[in-house]
Design a protein around this motif. Sequence first.
Motif, short mmCIF file in Angstrom:
data_model
loop_
_atom_site.label_atom_id
_atom_site.label_comp_id
_atom_site.label_asym_id
_atom_site.label_seq_id
_atom_site.Cartn_x
_atom_site.Cartn_y
_atom_site.Cartn_z
N LEU A 42 0.83 -1.21 0.00
CA LEU A 42 0.00 0.00 0.00
C LEU A 42 0.86 1.26 0.00
CD1 LEU A 42 -2.71 -1.18 2.54
CD2 LEU A 42 -3.14 -0.64 0.14
N LEU A 43 1.95 1.24 0.75
CA LEU A 43 2.86 2.38 0.77
C LEU A 43 3.47 2.63 -0.62
CD1 LEU A 43 4.90 2.06 4.10
CD2 LEU A 43 3.45 3.98 3.42
N ALA A 44 3.85 1.54 -1.28
CA ALA A 44 4.42 1.66 -2.63
C ALA A 44 3.40 2.27 -3.59
CB ALA A 44 4.88 0.29 -3.12
N VAL A 45 2.17 1.80 -3.50
CA VAL A 45 1.10 2.28 -4.39
C VAL A 45 0.79 3.75 -4.10
CG1 VAL A 45 -1.33 2.01 -4.98
CG2 VAL A 45 0.11 -0.01 -4.69
N TYR A 46 0.67 4.06 -2.82
CA TYR A 46 0.40 5.45 -2.41
C TYR A 46 1.52 6.37 -2.92
CZ TYR A 46 0.30 9.49 0.78
OH TYR A 46 0.30 10.74 1.31
N GLY A 47 2.74 5.97 -2.67
CA GLY A 47 3.89 6.79 -3.09
C GLY A 47 3.92 7.00 -4.59
N ALA A 48 3.72 5.91 -5.36
CA ALA A 48 3.76 6.02 -6.82
C ALA A 48 2.66 6.95 -7.33
CB ALA A 48 3.62 4.64 -7.44
N ALA A 49 1.47 6.83 -6.75
CA ALA A 49 0.34 7.66 -7.19
C ALA A 49 0.63 9.14 -6.94
CB ALA A 49 -0.94 7.23 -6.48
N VAL A 50 1.18 9.44 -5.76
CA VAL A 50 1.51 10.84 -5.45
C VAL A 50 2.61 11.35 -6.39
CG1 VAL A 50 2.51 12.36 -3.67
CG2 VAL A 50 0.76 10.66 -3.04
N LEU A 51 3.61 10.50 -6.67
CA LEU A 51 4.69 10.89 -7.58
C LEU A 51 4.19 11.06 -9.01
CD1 LEU A 51 7.53 8.58 -6.19
CD2 LEU A 51 7.34 11.07 -5.94
N LEU A 52 3.07 10.42 -9.34
CA LEU A 52 2.45 10.61 -10.65
C LEU A 52 1.52 11.82 -10.68
CD1 LEU A 52 1.70 6.86 -11.51
CD2 LEU A 52 3.21 8.39 -12.82
N GLY A 53 1.49 12.55 -9.55
CA GLY A 53 0.76 13.80 -9.54
C GLY A 53 -0.63 13.79 -8.92
N GLU A 54 -1.00 12.66 -8.29
CA GLU A 54 -2.34 12.57 -7.70
C GLU A 54 -2.36 13.18 -6.29
OE1 GLU A 54 -4.90 11.56 -9.71
OE2 GLU A 54 -3.19 11.66 -11.07
N LYS A 55 -3.54 13.64 -5.88
CA LYS A 55 -3.69 14.26 -4.56
C LYS A 55 -3.76 13.18 -3.47
CE LYS A 55 -5.89 18.45 -6.26
NZ LYS A 55 -7.12 19.28 -6.29
N GLU A 56 -3.04 13.42 -2.38
CA GLU A 56 -2.89 12.42 -1.32
C GLU A 56 -4.23 11.95 -0.77
OE1 GLU A 56 -0.24 13.87 1.69
OE2 GLU A 56 1.29 14.46 0.24
N GLU A 57 -5.13 12.86 -0.50
CA GLU A 57 -6.41 12.50 0.12
C GLU A 57 -7.24 11.62 -0.82
OE1 GLU A 57 -10.28 14.79 1.92
OE2 GLU A 57 -8.31 15.69 2.32
N ALA A 58 -7.28 11.97 -2.10
CA ALA A 58 -8.05 11.18 -3.08
C ALA A 58 -7.46 9.78 -3.21
CB ALA A 58 -8.05 11.88 -4.44
N VAL A 59 -6.14 9.69 -3.18
CA VAL A 59 -5.45 8.38 -3.29
C VAL A 59 -5.82 7.50 -2.10
CG1 VAL A 59 -3.21 7.23 -3.25
CG2 VAL A 59 -3.54 9.25 -4.69
N LEU A 60 -5.71 8.03 -0.89
CA LEU A 60 -5.99 7.24 0.31
C LEU A 60 -7.47 6.82 0.37
CD1 LEU A 60 -3.85 9.15 2.96
CD2 LEU A 60 -3.39 6.89 1.98
N THR A 61 -8.35 7.70 -0.06
CA THR A 61 -9.79 7.37 -0.07
C THR A 61 -10.06 6.17 -0.96
OG1 THR A 61 -10.38 9.67 0.34
CG2 THR A 61 -12.10 8.25 -0.58
N GLU A 62 -9.50 6.19 -2.16
CA GLU A 62 -9.74 5.07 -3.10
C GLU A 62 -9.00 3.81 -2.68
OE1 GLU A 62 -12.01 5.08 -5.17
OE2 GLU A 62 -12.43 7.22 -5.36
N LEU A 63 -7.79 3.98 -2.12
CA LEU A 63 -7.03 2.81 -1.66
C LEU A 63 -7.77 2.04 -0.57
CD1 LEU A 63 -3.23 3.73 -1.39
CD2 LEU A 63 -4.28 2.02 -2.85
N SER A 64 -8.50 2.76 0.27
CA SER A 64 -9.20 2.11 1.39
C SER A 64 -10.29 1.15 0.91
CB SER A 64 -9.79 3.16 2.32
OG SER A 64 -10.83 3.87 1.68
N ASN A 65 -10.68 1.27 -0.36
CA ASN A 65 -11.74 0.40 -0.89
C ASN A 65 -11.21 -0.81 -1.65
OD1 ASN A 65 -13.90 2.04 0.00
ND2 ASN A 65 -13.53 3.46 -1.69
N LEU A 66 -9.90 -0.87 -1.88
CA LEU A 66 -9.35 -1.93 -2.74
C LEU A 66 -9.32 -3.29 -2.04
CD1 LEU A 66 -6.35 -0.23 -4.55
CD2 LEU A 66 -8.74 -0.35 -5.24
#
Length: 491
Positions: A302-326
């Motif tokens: 999850l940390l790897a996915v979160y980090g990659a998404a943020v590095l690709l320009g996504e907003k942290e809050e939106a990333v964590l919200t969607e990750l919580s449903n996976l």
Amino acid sequence: MENNPILSSLLGEVKGAIIHGYADVTVKNIILDSRKVLPGSLFVALRGTQVDGHQFITTAADLGAVAILCEELPEHVREDITYIQVEDSAAAMGHIAAAFYGHPSKKVKLVGVTGTNGKTSVATFLFQLFRALGYRSGLLSTVQNQIEDEVIPSTHTTPDAVALNALLAQMAARNCSHVFMEVSSHSVAQHRITGLHFAGGIFTNITHDHLDFHKTFDNYIKAKKGFFDALPKSAFALVNIDDRRGTVMVQNTKARVETYSLQTLATFKGKIISDTLAGMHMDINSQEVWFRVIGRFNAYNLLAVYGAAVLLGEKEEAVLTELSNLKSPPGRFEQFHSADLIVGIVDYAHTPDALENVLETITHLRNGNEQVVTVVGCGGNRDAEKRPKMAEIACRYSNRVILTSDNPRFEDPMDILDQMRKGVPPLDYKKTTVIEDRHEAILKAGLEAQPGDIILIAGKGHENYQDVKGVKHHFDDKEVLMEVFAKRAGN
């Protein structure tokens, strides 16, 4: 995608090529198997582990190949055929395949995931996440290749360079903005990813695996590191620095290095607050989130996915919200529950480290007197060093162990099991059973379990076959587990 390009236009990034003949011939396709050559084909003579493609140059020429890519010229050079002589056919093919399909990896944001364990989960989570964030996405993984909802069966962790560029071209043509792929050590060593342009690379971890191919652990590390060495300056390199080889991976990379960790300061820092069979509560960069996936190994994923998404320009809050449903990918700590409260877990763990990660997680999740029953085997014609280790780990964490057949391939299943049995400590002989038939082994584990017990079926995960002497017979751990649960319920 280019339509029948001129050969000379495909050779721009191929270094040191010596051309014998005309470079202005039209190429209709690129073929690795001489039997599939058609008039207008460029045939690539590859030196494989089993067969040397140079033996089939004459066959390819007779079938109408207009050009041959090779490392050595044949004894009889034909004037009506163009020969491109290079030092390494596989490396040259990567560049040629990319050019033939119009450099599709430059038309998407391609992120590669490498490491011994976690590649599939991280790539799949990223694919699911970016689709949830509204992006058209593609996935190239061990489990399957996917363009949006369309599933394309997968045969290797990473396809050959021609098939890979063809898939990427399909993804680009269907307006995918992001593609996430597993990058195996084989694919780096065999130049399957040569010629691709990556927006980012992720390193999960490294432990002993694939020594049947790489021969030494150093060679295995060098292959993984080769992926990061080749990343462009514009890319990011995201590494797990809790793995002591995380920093080694990026020693020579031109990419921007970022880190993730559960144990030390990092760009993306995580902490597990609680972990149960229902889900995992984590703190990530000072934000608390509840996830449906569980286990310390998934915390890293999850940390790897979160980090990659943020590095690709996504907003942290939106990333964590969607990750919580996976949810976990198929065959990765996939849970099933019987009517009488037995928990069945099917997991792809086929390395000592992966098996230990899964069993450690199960140990932490136990509430009381539940027994842990592990059914595990090892694949044939693969790294034999890990066989006794896998058995020892299974015994260390389980109340009962059943050693069974996995994909024996061209080995005798009992020979594999005998090697596994050498890892069983003498004190654990009584709790260890050997049952060659995998169906019978799962049946025994399931029917003898008591309510509340946890059964781990390890090694095959998402696979729906058993590979025996080159033939894939239908076999699905999940199906057998469901059969066991139905029998327990009296259905």
